[in-house]
Scaffold this motif. Structure first.
Motif, PDB file in Angstrom:
ATOM      1  N   ALA A 254      15.457   9.137  21.061  1.00 22.00           N
ATOM      2  CA  ALA A 254      16.729   8.878  21.728  1.00 22.00           C
ATOM      3  C   ALA A 254      16.575   8.894  23.247  1.00 22.00           C
ATOM      4  CB  ALA A 254      17.761   9.919  21.292  1.00 22.00           C
ATOM      5  N   MET A 255      15.793   9.846  23.763  1.00 27.55           N
ATOM      6  CA  MET A 255      15.613   9.946  25.215  1.00 27.55           C
ATOM      7  C   MET A 255      14.839   8.753  25.774  1.00 27.55           C
ATOM      8  SD  MET A 255      17.293  12.568  26.226  1.00 27.55           S
ATOM      9  CE  MET A 255      18.464  12.009  24.993  1.00 27.55           C
ATOM     10  N   VAL A 256      13.813   8.323  25.054  1.00 29.54           N
ATOM     11  CA  VAL A 256      13.053   7.147  25.503  1.00 29.54           C
ATOM     12  C   VAL A 256      13.943   5.917  25.488  1.00 29.54           C
ATOM     13  CG1 VAL A 256      11.155   5.592  24.913  1.00 29.54           C
ATOM     14  CG2 VAL A 256      10.798   8.059  24.830  1.00 29.54           C
ATOM     15  N   ARG A 257      14.717   5.778  24.411  1.00 24.54           N
ATOM     16  CA  ARG A 257      15.625   4.621  24.314  1.00 24.54           C
ATOM     17  C   ARG A 257      16.639   4.639  25.448  1.00 24.54           C
ATOM     18  NH1 ARG A 257      17.026   5.603  19.670  1.00 24.54           N
ATOM     19  NH2 ARG A 257      19.157   6.404  19.852  1.00 24.54           N
ATOM     20  N   SER A 258      17.175   5.829  25.740  1.00 23.69           N
ATOM     21  CA  SER A 258      18.171   5.940  26.806  1.00 23.69           C
ATOM     22  C   SER A 258      17.558   5.656  28.167  1.00 23.69           C
ATOM     23  CB  SER A 258      18.796   7.339  26.797  1.00 23.69           C
ATOM     24  OG  SER A 258      19.666   7.515  27.886  1.00 23.69           O
ATOM     25  N   ALA A 259      16.393   6.255  28.433  1.00 21.42           N
ATOM     26  CA  ALA A 259      15.768   6.123  29.755  1.00 21.42           C
ATOM     27  C   ALA A 259      15.391   4.689  30.077  1.00 21.42           C
ATOM     28  CB  ALA A 259      14.543   7.028  29.832  1.00 21.42           C
ATOM     29  N   PHE A 260      15.002   3.920  29.022  1.00 21.43           N
ATOM     30  CA  PHE A 260      14.544   2.559  29.286  1.00 21.43           C
ATOM     31  C   PHE A 260      15.587   1.497  28.935  1.00 21.43           C
ATOM     32  CE2 PHE A 260      10.644   4.997  29.027  1.00 21.43           C
ATOM     33  CZ  PHE A 260       9.951   4.534  30.134  1.00 21.43           C
ATOM     34  N   THR A 261      16.798   1.944  28.617  1.00 23.03           N
ATOM     35  CA  THR A 261      17.891   0.999  28.350  1.00 23.03           C
ATOM     36  C   THR A 261      18.947   1.063  29.437  1.00 23.03           C
ATOM     37  OG1 THR A 261      17.535   1.177  25.964  1.00 23.03           O
ATOM     38  CG2 THR A 261      19.655   0.313  26.694  1.00 23.03           C
ATOM     39  N   ALA A 262      19.414   2.281  29.720  1.00 28.42           N
ATOM     40  CA  ALA A 262      20.474   2.460  30.715  1.00 28.42           C
ATOM     41  C   ALA A 262      19.875   2.794  32.075  1.00 28.42           C
ATOM     42  CB  ALA A 262      21.410   3.588  30.278  1.00 28.42           C
ATOM     43  N   PRO A 263      20.247   2.036  33.124  1.00 24.55           N
ATOM     44  CA  PRO A 263      19.769   2.362  34.472  1.00 24.55           C
ATOM     45  C   PRO A 263      20.438   3.643  34.972  1.00 24.55           C
ATOM     46  CG  PRO A 263      21.325   0.542  34.540  1.00 24.55           C
ATOM     47  CD  PRO A 263      21.092   0.835  33.099  1.00 24.55           C
ATOM     48  N   HIS A 264      19.643   4.728  35.033  1.00 27.53           N
ATOM     49  CA  HIS A 264      20.180   6.030  35.415  1.00 27.53           C
ATOM     50  C   HIS A 264      20.313   6.176  36.930  1.00 27.53           C
ATOM     51  CE1 HIS A 264      19.282   6.983  31.297  1.00 27.53           C
ATOM     52  NE2 HIS A 264      19.548   8.264  31.432  1.00 27.53           N
ATOM     53  N   LEU A 428      29.067  36.043  51.787  1.00 25.85           N
ATOM     54  CA  LEU A 428      28.384  35.922  50.503  1.00 25.85           C
ATOM     55  C   LEU A 428      29.360  35.309  49.502  1.00 25.85           C
ATOM     56  CD1 LEU A 428      26.363  39.261  50.186  1.00 25.85           C
ATOM     57  CD2 LEU A 428      25.467  36.957  50.533  1.00 25.85           C
ATOM     58  N   ARG A 429      28.960  34.201  48.923  1.00 29.28           N
ATOM     59  CA  ARG A 429      29.836  33.488  47.993  1.00 29.28           C
ATOM     60  C   ARG A 429      29.046  33.115  46.733  1.00 29.28           C
ATOM     61  NH1 ARG A 429      35.000  33.929  49.037  1.00 29.28           N
ATOM     62  NH2 ARG A 429      35.502  31.806  48.320  1.00 29.28           N
ATOM     63  N   ASP A 430      29.755  32.837  45.646  1.00 31.66           N
ATOM     64  CA  ASP A 430      29.131  32.344  44.409  1.00 31.66           C
ATOM     65  C   ASP A 430      29.025  30.822  44.515  1.00 31.66           C
ATOM     66  OD1 ASP A 430      28.968  34.874  43.307  1.00 31.66           O
ATOM     67  OD2 ASP A 430      30.951  34.745  42.367  1.00 31.66           O
ATOM     68  N   VAL A 431      27.799  30.330  44.449  1.00 32.00           N
ATOM     69  CA  VAL A 431      27.542  28.904  44.681  1.00 32.00           C
ATOM     70  C   VAL A 431      26.759  28.324  43.502  1.00 32.00           C
ATOM     71  CG1 VAL A 431      26.409  27.229  46.195  1.00 32.00           C
ATOM     72  CG2 VAL A 431      27.542  29.239  47.173  1.00 32.00           C
ATOM     73  N   MET A 432      27.082  27.104  43.110  1.00 29.95           N
ATOM     74  CA  MET A 432      26.316  26.422  42.063  1.00 29.95           C
ATOM     75  C   MET A 432      26.191  24.943  42.404  1.00 29.95           C
ATOM     76  SD  MET A 432      29.021  26.009  38.847  1.00 29.95           S
ATOM     77  CE  MET A 432      27.692  25.551  37.747  1.00 29.95           C
ATOM     78  N   THR A 433      25.168  24.299  41.826  1.00 26.09           N
ATOM     79  CA  THR A 433      24.927  22.867  42.059  1.00 26.09           C
ATOM     80  C   THR A 433      25.244  22.090  40.791  1.00 26.09           C
ATOM     81  OG1 THR A 433      23.212  23.294  43.702  1.00 26.09           O
ATOM     82  CG2 THR A 433      23.194  21.129  42.653  1.00 26.09           C
ATOM     83  N   LEU A 434      25.975  20.995  40.958  1.00 25.73           N
ATOM     84  CA  LEU A 434      26.294  20.081  39.867  1.00 25.73           C
ATOM     85  C   LEU A 434      25.442  18.831  40.017  1.00 25.73           C
ATOM     86  CD1 LEU A 434      30.204  20.240  40.137  1.00 25.73           C
ATOM     87  CD2 LEU A 434      28.724  21.683  38.719  1.00 25.73           C
ATOM     88  N   ALA A 435      24.942  18.317  38.895  1.00 27.00           N
ATOM     89  CA  ALA A 435      24.155  17.073  38.917  1.00 27.00           C
ATOM     90  C   ALA A 435      24.750  16.120  37.887  1.00 27.00           C
ATOM     91  CB  ALA A 435      22.687  17.355  38.611  1.00 27.00           C
ATOM     92  N   LEU A 436      25.180  14.958  38.328  1.00 24.64           N
ATOM     93  CA  LEU A 436      25.776  13.963  37.430  1.00 24.64           C
ATOM     94  C   LEU A 436      24.856  12.759  37.307  1.00 24.64           C
ATOM     95  CD1 LEU A 436      28.236  12.739  35.834  1.00 24.64           C
ATOM     96  CD2 LEU A 436      28.932  11.742  38.050  1.00 24.64           C
ATOM     97  N   SER A 437      24.429  12.459  36.081  1.00 20.56           N
ATOM     98  CA  SER A 437      23.706  11.212  35.812  1.00 20.56           C
ATOM     99  C   SER A 437      24.661  10.246  35.134  1.00 20.56           C
ATOM    100  CB  SER A 437      22.501  11.464  34.905  1.00 20.56           C
ATOM    101  OG  SER A 437      21.487  12.184  35.572  1.00 20.56           O
ATOM    102  N   PHE A 438      24.612   8.971  35.548  1.00 17.34           N
ATOM    103  CA  PHE A 438      25.506   7.992  34.929  1.00 17.34           C
ATOM    104  C   PHE A 438      24.810   6.654  34.769  1.00 17.34           C
ATOM    105  CE2 PHE A 438      26.433   8.150  39.495  1.00 17.34           C
ATOM    106  CZ  PHE A 438      26.317   6.819  39.889  1.00 17.34           C
ATOM    107  N   ASP A 439      25.356   5.856  33.868  1.00 12.71           N
ATOM    108  CA  ASP A 439      24.847   4.520  33.569  1.00 12.71           C
ATOM    109  C   ASP A 439      25.401   3.556  34.619  1.00 12.71           C
ATOM    110  OD1 ASP A 439      24.256   2.005  32.566  1.00 12.71           O
ATOM    111  OD2 ASP A 439      24.731   2.514  30.490  1.00 12.71           O
ATOM    112  N   HIS A 440      24.508   3.026  35.445  1.00  5.43           N
ATOM    113  CA  HIS A 440      24.954   2.188  36.561  1.00  5.43           C
ATOM    114  C   HIS A 440      25.477   0.826  36.101  1.00  5.43           C
ATOM    115  CE1 HIS A 440      25.659   1.680  40.677  1.00  5.43           C
ATOM    116  NE2 HIS A 440      24.528   2.138  41.172  1.00  5.43           N
ATOM    117  N   ARG A 441      25.293   0.482  34.831  1.00  9.63           N
ATOM    118  CA  ARG A 441      25.912  -0.742  34.325  1.00  9.63           C
ATOM    119  C   ARG A 441      27.423  -0.573  34.198  1.00  9.63           C
ATOM    120  NH1 ARG A 441      22.867  -1.425  28.737  1.00  9.63           N
ATOM    121  NH2 ARG A 441      23.605   0.742  28.691  1.00  9.63           N
TER     122      ARG A 441
END
Length: 469
Positions: A254-264, A428-441
């Motif tokens: 599934a990951m190979v199909r996704s990586a080489f089908t949808a432009p991330h 001092l604050r609570d900090v987190m990073t968000l990462a969004l991957s999306f299909d550029h099509r």
């Protein structure tokens, strides 16, 4: 009489399954719908109910076997019309004759979950390749022989895994090798199908003999006892080989199909989530919510559902077959779960219609079911957007790969207490990073950025969710 039960299609369209374990043994009396075995498909572990009440006559497979859909799995000796139970020995031949005379449509198995037509396959299950670990020590040899075949030897103190099958050759070639004192396990075959030919033995003997002739006549050197090295593809003791099957195989495909089908495309946002962590702390102390485990993943899930309503492009799919973009009016929210069997992404149906508490409960139930390997195949189909929480492993960010068929996936990083600008000062604050991957099509940079900003805004100030529609 004898009734055979064939492995049904479990509703996933997969051609085979691995037998995990039998829950019954030959000679056991079983009731209708009693669990008789557990099988693992590429998506889940499934319990098989007995289609008959009777005595287990024969198990046609062992734990670890790969069973093709439609292959005989188990046979039952069931009561005849006269109320008695026929003998397995006496009933096999008549049953076989009856099956031979009956038309194909009369041989269908009971209609279990997803049972359908079986593909053409041999009746025998495919067995796992089995090797045996053995310590093999070769006779003492002089240094010239060792130098002549450096790739063929190992120190005798090492234990290696060798195939149970002896080297393939013809009787005359084996006799020639015996006469020359050559171990066929050290000879590289060149014949068709890996067969050692006469020329292979002669070439090896000439190579070893030439090396012996040119060896210097110096003081005798005690040779190191040796063992044959593993052939190409054979395991050694310093390696552990696991068959690629089940969830791991399905995930990889599934990951190979996704990586080489949808432009991330992946975009990142670091957010001060102190207000959210304070909210969670207050909810934890609320007695009315006792028994509900509400964490930052649940808040993020609620934020995603609200943001998807404002940016529906992230909740859509690319239909290649029909040349259409399918925009979903509901959110089936996938939650990536790490299990001992590999990564699975079951989804919560209609997550957008749930409250924060309902989402938290659904996530907890989903994770518990996934860890036990009992996730139903249907739960891993039809997702529209996914979340993966890499922060539980202490990771700050990553570039997640889309679940096939979905337009977006959000990775949540670890929440860290660190210096941060707050109201014009450093605190001092609570900090987190968000990462969004999306299909550029399906999603442009502007839409992806707006969606991520909406999610970040809710985590930064949870009260802002009251303003969103």
């Amino acid at each position: 009489m004898i009734e055979e039960f064939r492995l049904p299609d479990l509703g996933e369209g997969l051609p085979e399954a691995e037998l995990v374990q039998w829950m019954v043994a030959e000679g056991d009396t079983v009731a209708l719908n009693q669990t008789i075995a557990e099988v693992e498909t590429a998506k889940a572990v499934v319990e098989l109910p007995s289609p008959h009440a009777g005595v287990v006559s024969k198990l046609h497979a062992e734990a670890g076997d790969i069973i093709a859909v439609g292959s005989v799995l188990i046979a039952f000796d069931i009561a005849g019309e006269d109320g008695g139970t026929s003998s397995a020995v006496n009933s096999v031949a008549p049953a076989a004759e009856a099956r031979a005379e009956a038309p194909a449509e009369e041989k269908a198995q009971p209609n279990l979950v997803g049972y359908g037509a079986a593909p053409q396959a041999s009746g025998r299950p495919q067995r796992r390749a089995r090797t045996a670990a053995a310590s093999v020590s070769a006779p003492r040899a002089d240094t010239a022989v060792l130098e002549a075949a450096p790739h063929d030897v190992l120190h005798a103190t090492e234990t290696i895994a060798v195939p149970l099958e002896r080297p393939r050759s013809t009787p005359p070639v084996r006799k020639l090798a015996k006469d020359l004192g050559i171990d066929l396990g050290l000879v590289e075959p060149t014949g068709a199908g890996g067969i050692i030919a006469r020329g292979d033995v002669e070439a090896y003997a000439e190579r070893v003999g030439a090396a012996s002739r040119v060896a210097p006549a110096a003081e005798p050197v005690e040779a190191v006892p040796t063992s044959p090295a593993p052939l190409a593809g054979e395991p050694s003791l310093r390696e552990r080989r696991t068959p690629i099957r089940g969830v791991r195989k399905h995930t990889a495909e599934a990951m190979v199909r996704s990586a080489f089908t949808a432009p991330h495309v992946t975009t990142f946002l670091t957010v001060d989530v102190t207000a959210t962590t304070e909210l969670l702390a207050s909810l934890k102390s609320d007695r009315s919510l006792e028994g509900h485990r509400i964490g930052i993943l649940a808040v993020a899930a609620k934020a995603v559902c609200l943001a998807l309503a404002r940016t529906p492009e992230l909740n859509s799919a690319w239909d290649e077959e029909h040349g259409e973009i399918v925009e979903c009016g509901y959110v089936n929210l996938g939650i990536a779960a790490a299990t001992t069997r590999g990564l699975v992404v079951p989804n919560i149906r209609d997550a957008d219609a749930m409250t924060l508490v309902e989402l938290a409960d659904a996530i907890g139930e989903l994770a518990s079911t996934a860890r036990s390997g009992k996730t139903a195949p249907a739960q891993m189909m039809g997702g529209t957007f996914s979340i993966t929480n890499v922060g539980v492993f202490g990771v700050d960010a990553g570039t997640p790969i889309l679940n096939p068929g979905e337009a977006g996936i959000l990775a949540l990083g670890a929440v860290r207490r660190q210096p941060w600008e707050h109201r014009g000062e450093i605190a001092l604050r609570d900090v987190m990073t968000l990462a969004l991957s999306f299909d550029h099509r399906l999603v442009d940079g502007e839409q992806g950025s707006r969606f991520l900003a909406d999610v970040g805004s809710i985590l930064r100030e949870p009260g802002r969710a009251m303003l969103l529609r």
